[in-house]
Design a protein around this motif. Structure first.
Motif, short mmCIF file in Angstrom:
data_model
loop_
_atom_site.label_atom_id
_atom_site.label_comp_id
_atom_site.label_asym_id
_atom_site.label_seq_id
_atom_site.Cartn_x
_atom_site.Cartn_y
_atom_site.Cartn_z
N THR A 11 42.40 44.02 41.78
CA THR A 11 43.15 43.45 42.90
C THR A 11 42.33 43.47 44.19
O THR A 11 41.42 44.29 44.35
CB THR A 11 44.47 44.22 43.13
N GLY A 12 42.65 42.54 45.08
CA GLY A 12 41.95 42.49 46.36
C GLY A 12 40.48 42.18 46.22
O GLY A 12 39.64 42.84 46.84
N ALA A 13 40.16 41.14 45.43
CA ALA A 13 38.76 40.84 45.13
C ALA A 13 38.18 39.72 45.98
O ALA A 13 37.07 39.26 45.71
CB ALA A 13 38.62 40.48 43.65
N SER A 14 38.89 39.29 47.00
CA SER A 14 38.40 38.17 47.80
C SER A 14 37.38 38.59 48.86
O SER A 14 36.70 37.75 49.43
CB SER A 14 39.57 37.44 48.47
N SER A 15 37.27 39.89 49.10
CA SER A 15 36.33 40.35 50.13
C SER A 15 36.05 41.84 49.96
O SER A 15 36.70 42.52 49.15
CB SER A 15 36.89 40.10 51.54
N GLY A 16 35.10 42.33 50.73
CA GLY A 16 34.84 43.77 50.82
C GLY A 16 34.47 44.45 49.52
O GLY A 16 33.77 43.89 48.67
N ILE A 17 34.97 45.67 49.37
CA ILE A 17 34.66 46.49 48.20
C ILE A 17 35.10 45.80 46.91
O ILE A 17 34.38 45.79 45.92
CB ILE A 17 35.33 47.88 48.33
N GLY A 18 36.29 45.19 46.93
CA GLY A 18 36.80 44.54 45.72
C GLY A 18 35.91 43.42 45.24
O GLY A 18 35.62 43.30 44.04
N LYS A 19 35.44 42.59 46.16
CA LYS A 19 34.56 41.49 45.80
C LYS A 19 33.23 42.00 45.25
O LYS A 19 32.70 41.47 44.28
CB LYS A 19 34.32 40.59 47.02
N SER A 20 32.72 43.05 45.87
CA SER A 20 31.45 43.64 45.42
C SER A 20 31.58 44.19 44.00
O SER A 20 30.71 43.98 43.15
CB SER A 20 31.01 44.76 46.36
N ILE A 21 32.69 44.90 43.73
CA ILE A 21 32.90 45.45 42.40
C ILE A 21 33.04 44.33 41.37
O ILE A 21 32.45 44.38 40.28
CB ILE A 21 34.15 46.35 42.38
N ALA A 22 33.83 43.31 41.71
CA ALA A 22 34.06 42.20 40.78
C ALA A 22 32.77 41.47 40.44
O ALA A 22 32.48 41.18 39.27
CB ALA A 22 35.09 41.24 41.36
N ASN A 23 31.97 41.16 41.45
CA ASN A 23 30.69 40.49 41.22
C ASN A 23 29.75 41.35 40.39
O ASN A 23 29.09 40.88 39.46
CB ASN A 23 30.03 40.14 42.55
N TYR A 24 29.70 42.63 40.73
CA TYR A 24 28.80 43.57 40.05
C TYR A 24 29.12 43.69 38.57
O TYR A 24 28.25 43.58 37.70
CB TYR A 24 28.91 44.93 40.74
#
Length: 273
Positions: free
Chosen positions: A14-27
């Motif tokens: 959840t919350g993957a559009s920016s910040g920590i969430g986006k970094s985790i999702a991309n990684y």
């Protein structure tokens, strides 16, 4: 394998559009995981290396719909990462009750509803991992961040009980508490206004500036992504993890060692109160 079921581990974050969430999702998506990131509004998945699903953690009907969508496509959800959250600052006395409730809806009730909706899928598969992104702020009551600290602390404690209840199903749960990371959380959080003539006016205004400075000087969110991967690869994750600079992690340890008043004095000195 069911129709549409991926051989890769399926991650819902959840919350993957920016910040920590986006970094985790991309990684994770570049490391052999099938990743579905959520956002309150529709997002173009062509701009990232993972798939977006629409979800608002404060609206359970969108949670049910998103979980069903991922399950229908993949036949499973192996990992849930409860990352979506909001910041909130202000003197507790002057923070509107409606804003306090909004913070708890996102930071506490949101993750609980995510877990509730994902558990039947994981239980059916006889396994699963739930990672709750909390905060080092949840280990202590921080001045002018007391409500935020409370939301994250509530999730930490609830998860301690939850993981014991889930062991019988082969489902694991852990909490990861980040310190300050260089993200846009400061721009998106609710700030109780620095009210002219308020008894808190000067001190709150000064403390708010210190908080924003800490976030701006925070660490790279990819550090969190790397730690999340290590936890996923761990056979038996710990109850709690803390990710941040040395001083922030030490501050948690000191709270359990120092007398309460001495620790309070240390915090007040840190925030120049």
């Amino acid at each position: 394998m069911k129709k549409g079921e991926s051989s890769k581990k399926v991650v819902l974050i959840t919350g993957a559009s920016s910040g920590i969430g986006k970094s985790i999702a991309n990684y994770l998506s570049t490391r052999n995981f099938k990743v579905y990131g959520t956002s309150r509004s529709s997002k173009d998945s062509s701009q990232v290396s993972f798939n977006f699903v629409q979800l608002d953690v404060t609206k359970e009907e969108t949670i049910r719909s998103a979980v069903q969508e991922v399950f229908q496509k993949e036949g499973k959800i192996d990992i849930l990462i409860n990352n979506a959250g909001v910041g909130i600052t202000g003197p507790i006395e002057e923070t509107p009750e409606i804003e306090i409730k909004k913070a708890f809806d996102t930071n506490y009730f949101g993750p609980l509803n995510m877990i509730k909706n994902v558990l039947p899928v994981m239980r059916k598969n006889g396994s699963g991992l739930i990672i709750n992104i909390t905060s080092i702020a949840g280990y202590m009551g921080l001045p002018y961040r007391g409500i935020y600290s409370a939301t994250k602390s509530a999730l930490e404690i609830t998860a301690e009980a939850y993981r014991m209840e889930l062991k019988q199903f082969g489902i694991k749960m852990t909490n990861v508490a980040p310190g300050d990371f260089a993200t846009n959380i400061a721009s998106g959080r609710y700030h109780a206004p620095v009210t002219k003539g308020s008894p808190y006016e000067k001190v709150y205004g000064d403390t708010l500036a210190i908080m924003n400075k800490h976030v701006d000087a925070g660490q790279d969110p990819e550090l969190m992504a790397n730690e999340i991967l290590k936890i996923i690869q761990t056979e038996d994750p710990k109850v709690h993890y803390k990710v941040g600079d040395r001083l922030q992690k030490i501050s948690v340890k000191l709270k359990s060692l120092l007398p309460d008043k001495l620790y309070e004095k240390m915090l007040m000195k840190h925030y120049k109160l």
